[in-house]
Design a protein around this motif. Structure first.
Motif, PDB file in Angstrom:
ATOM      1  N   VAL A 279       0.857  -1.297   0.085  1.00 37.22           N
ATOM      2  CA  VAL A 279       0.090  -0.037   0.084  1.00 37.22           C
ATOM      3  C   VAL A 279       0.910   1.298   0.013  1.00 37.22           C
ATOM      4  O   VAL A 279       0.563   2.194  -0.704  1.00 37.22           O
ATOM      5  CB  VAL A 279      -0.902   0.130   1.183  1.00 37.22           C
ATOM      6  N   ASP A 280       2.025   1.163   0.748  1.00 38.03           N
ATOM      7  CA  ASP A 280       2.912   2.398   0.887  1.00 38.03           C
ATOM      8  C   ASP A 280       3.503   2.609  -0.477  1.00 38.03           C
ATOM      9  O   ASP A 280       3.572   3.754  -1.067  1.00 38.03           O
ATOM     10  CB  ASP A 280       3.986   2.136   1.923  1.00 38.03           C
ATOM     11  N   ASP A 281       3.788   1.749  -1.438  1.00 39.97           N
ATOM     12  CA  ASP A 281       4.221   1.732  -2.683  1.00 39.97           C
ATOM     13  C   ASP A 281       3.206   2.238  -3.673  1.00 39.97           C
ATOM     14  O   ASP A 281       3.600   3.312  -4.628  1.00 39.97           O
ATOM     15  CB  ASP A 281       4.820   0.354  -2.997  1.00 39.97           C
ATOM     16  N   ILE A 282       2.169   1.849  -3.290  1.00 40.97           N
ATOM     17  CA  ILE A 282       1.025   2.701  -4.230  1.00 40.97           C
ATOM     18  C   ILE A 282       0.949   3.818  -4.184  1.00 40.97           C
ATOM     19  O   ILE A 282       0.743   4.562  -4.997  1.00 40.97           O
ATOM     20  CB  ILE A 282      -0.101   1.726  -3.980  1.00 40.97           C
ATOM     21  N   LEU A 283       0.741   4.270  -2.830  1.00 43.53           N
ATOM     22  CA  LEU A 283       0.585   5.602  -2.324  1.00 43.53           C
ATOM     23  C   LEU A 283       1.985   6.666  -2.879  1.00 43.53           C
ATOM     24  O   LEU A 283       1.588   7.689  -3.392  1.00 43.53           O
ATOM     25  CB  LEU A 283       0.339   5.754  -1.001  1.00 43.53           C
ATOM     26  N   GLN A 284       3.045   5.946  -2.758  1.00 36.07           N
ATOM     27  CA  GLN A 284       4.232   7.002  -3.216  1.00 36.07           C
ATOM     28  C   GLN A 284       4.475   6.742  -4.756  1.00 36.07           C
ATOM     29  O   GLN A 284       5.052   7.610  -5.346  1.00 36.07           O
ATOM     30  CB  GLN A 284       5.445   6.505  -2.276  1.00 36.07           C
ATOM     31  N   HIS A 285       4.093   5.702  -5.338  1.00 35.74           N
ATOM     32  CA  HIS A 285       4.746   5.453  -6.759  1.00 35.74           C
ATOM     33  C   HIS A 285       3.404   4.994  -7.732  1.00 35.74           C
ATOM     34  O   HIS A 285       3.730   4.249  -8.531  1.00 35.74           O
ATOM     35  CB  HIS A 285       5.733   4.649  -6.999  1.00 35.74           C
TER      36      HIS A 285
ATOM     37  N   VAL B 162       3.980   4.979 -11.592  1.00 38.02           N
ATOM     38  CA  VAL B 162       4.968   3.860 -11.951  1.00 38.02           C
ATOM     39  C   VAL B 162       4.147   2.516 -11.908  1.00 38.02           C
ATOM     40  O   VAL B 162       4.353   1.681 -12.980  1.00 38.02           O
ATOM     41  CB  VAL B 162       6.422   3.637 -11.155  1.00 38.02           C
ATOM     42  N   LEU B 163       3.506   2.389 -10.761  1.00 34.92           N
ATOM     43  CA  LEU B 163       2.838   0.994 -10.946  1.00 34.92           C
ATOM     44  C   LEU B 163       1.768   0.815 -11.961  1.00 34.92           C
ATOM     45  O   LEU B 163       1.400  -0.405 -11.963  1.00 34.92           O
ATOM     46  CB  LEU B 163       2.091   1.048  -9.345  1.00 34.92           C
ATOM     47  N   GLN B 164       1.333   1.795 -12.307  1.00 31.98           N
ATOM     48  CA  GLN B 164       0.180   1.486 -13.391  1.00 31.98           C
ATOM     49  C   GLN B 164       0.844   0.961 -14.748  1.00 31.98           C
ATOM     50  O   GLN B 164      -0.050   0.316 -15.394  1.00 31.98           O
ATOM     51  CB  GLN B 164      -0.411   2.955 -13.864  1.00 31.98           C
TER      52      GLN B 164
ATOM     53  N   ILE C  30       4.954  -5.871  -9.956  1.00 35.28           N
ATOM     54  CA  ILE C  30       4.574  -5.234  -8.488  1.00 35.28           C
ATOM     55  C   ILE C  30       5.047  -6.259  -7.459  1.00 35.28           C
ATOM     56  O   ILE C  30       5.466  -5.728  -6.476  1.00 35.28           O
ATOM     57  CB  ILE C  30       3.172  -4.859  -8.582  1.00 35.28           C
ATOM     58  N   ALA C  31       4.678  -7.384  -7.422  1.00 33.45           N
ATOM     59  CA  ALA C  31       4.994  -8.471  -6.443  1.00 33.45           C
ATOM     60  C   ALA C  31       6.177  -8.479  -6.207  1.00 33.45           C
ATOM     61  O   ALA C  31       6.674  -8.462  -5.032  1.00 33.45           O
ATOM     62  CB  ALA C  31       4.281  -9.698  -6.598  1.00 33.45           C
TER      63      ALA C  31
ATOM     64  N   PHE D 264      -8.388   3.754  -8.674  1.00 35.96           N
ATOM     65  CA  PHE D 264      -7.452   4.400  -8.062  1.00 35.96           C
ATOM     66  C   PHE D 264      -6.662   5.437  -8.901  1.00 35.96           C
ATOM     67  O   PHE D 264      -6.474   6.755  -8.863  1.00 35.96           O
ATOM     68  CB  PHE D 264      -6.152   3.555  -7.434  1.00 35.96           C
ATOM     69  N   ALA D 265      -6.386   4.983 -10.316  1.00 32.88           N
ATOM     70  CA  ALA D 265      -5.637   5.754 -11.180  1.00 32.88           C
ATOM     71  C   ALA D 265      -6.563   6.998 -11.739  1.00 32.88           C
ATOM     72  O   ALA D 265      -6.334   8.145 -11.921  1.00 32.88           O
ATOM     73  CB  ALA D 265      -5.468   4.789 -12.644  1.00 32.88           C
ATOM     74  N   LYS D 266      -8.072   6.737 -11.880  1.00 31.12           N
ATOM     75  CA  LYS D 266      -8.979   7.675 -12.219  1.00 31.12           C
ATOM     76  C   LYS D 266      -9.058   8.892 -11.107  1.00 31.12           C
ATOM     77  O   LYS D 266      -9.031   9.799 -11.335  1.00 31.12           O
ATOM     78  CB  LYS D 266     -10.270   6.977 -12.469  1.00 31.12           C
ATOM     79  N   GLU D 267      -9.292   8.291  -9.969  1.00 29.73           N
ATOM     80  CA  GLU D 267      -9.099   9.314  -8.625  1.00 29.73           C
ATOM     81  C   GLU D 267      -8.038  10.187  -8.891  1.00 29.73           C
ATOM     82  O   GLU D 267      -8.039  11.355  -8.613  1.00 29.73           O
ATOM     83  CB  GLU D 267      -9.528   8.506  -7.682  1.00 29.73           C
ATOM     84  N   GLU D 268      -6.904   9.580  -8.942  1.00 30.62           N
ATOM     85  CA  GLU D 268      -5.469  10.425  -9.008  1.00 30.62           C
ATOM     86  C   GLU D 268      -5.537  11.328  -9.989  1.00 30.62           C
ATOM     87  O   GLU D 268      -5.049  12.500 -10.119  1.00 30.62           O
ATOM     88  CB  GLU D 268      -4.172   9.452  -8.896  1.00 30.62           C
TER      89      GLU D 268
END
Length: 304
Positions: free
Chosen positions: A20-26, A29-31, A38-39, A68-72
């Motif tokens: 989750v921390d990685d998702i919030l910070q990057h 990139v993760l998209q 990602i794993a 999450f991508a749409k929200e961001e």
């Protein structure tokens, strides 16, 4: 609640929290990465991604990733040059204030339009067209905003009323089967409107939620939702400028969608009733009405 906020409020295992921390910070990139990538990046099993998604209320990783991508994308779009809460400064002169308020209105309209989805809007249109009675529920401020919507809808024969303060819950239970409600709530968590949403759902009365982005109880219970611009804090601001502009736009949009279904008949009806009732004089040429014979509408709708 936004997905980002749900991530911060949800309890995760240490491995899940790392992800989750990685998702919030990057997020950007993760998209671009696959589940396996990602794993590997986070030293977790691919199933961890699915567990995180389900804890956040999604069916799987792909659904979470797209939402999450749409929200961001929304949160980082528009409103880059204007603050919805403090659109002008104490040192600004009146001309600067006028310019900034105009910029705020324009940004709000563009922002709201970006949140309009065809299928949701079409569902809302069909609900209103099918209803013999329409009732609007909202807070004090939203009741004032919706007055113009009620007037316009009633003038084309779509019987629309506003819930009575203090009686709204009772009125929601007394709505006839072939009716539709509109609930307007910025947070979607207003206690009175949450009760009304539950009652409408219980009575199988369809309703349209005009609310903020993200997850909230009213939106979850709604037949369809229209998202208003979501940029203002609750009270540390100069005024509800962007909220009011956004709600007004969405109500005008609903009216226009209903109007367009029988465009010529509705236009002819407005002209006919206006010609019979509105006798206001005008000294400004641009306000003057042309002779009815010069207006291109169906003859059968003209006054005798």
């Amino acid at each position: 609640m936004l997905i980002r906020e749900r991530m911060q409020a949800t309890h995760f295992s240490s491995a899940e929290q790392q992800l989750v921390d990685d998702i919030l910070q990057h997020n950007q990139v993760l998209q671009e990465l696959t589940v396996q990538q990602i794993a590997q990046r986070n030293f977790v099993h691919p199933s961890t991604l699915i567990r995180v998604a389900k804890k956040l209320g999604f069916s799987g990783w792909v659904e979470l990733k797209e939402a999450f991508a749409k929200e961001e994308q929304y949160l980082t779009g528009h409103f880059q040059e204007i603050d919805a809460n403090l659109p002008f400064a104490p040192t600004d002169g009146i001309t600067t204030i006028a310019q900034k308020l105009t910029r705020l209105e324009q940004s709000t309209l563009e922002d709201t339009l970006s949140l309009v989805h065809h299928d949701e809007l079409n569902t809302a249109k069909q609900l209103l067209l099918a209803a013999d009675q329409i009732k609007v529920f909202g807070s004090n401020a939203n009741r004032l905003i919706s007055q113009d919507f009620l007037l316009k809808m009633n003038r084309i024969g779509k019987m629309t009323s506003q819930a009575t303060p203090g009686e709204a819950a009772y009125e929601s239970l007394n709505m006839p089967p072939k009716s539709c409600a509109i609930l307007i709530s910025y947070t979607g968590e207003n206690q009175e409107l949450r009760q009304i949403a539950k009652l409408l759902q219980q009575e199988q009365i369809p309703f349209i939620a005009i609310t903020s982005i993200g997850d909230n109880e009213i939106a979850r219970r709604a037949t369809c939702r229209l998202n208003m611009t979501t940029r203002e804090r609750l009270y540390s601001k100069i005024g509800n400028f962007s909220i009011n502009t956004s709600v007004t736009y969405l109500l005008n949009l609903l009216y226009c969608c209903v109007f367009s279904e029988h465009y010529q008949a509705n236009l002819a009806h407005l002209i006919k009733t206006g010609a019979l009732i509105d006798k206001r004089p005008s000294t400004v040429a641009i306000m003057e009405e042309p002779p009815l014979s010069d207006i291109q509408i169906q003859d059968s709708f003209l006054p005798n």
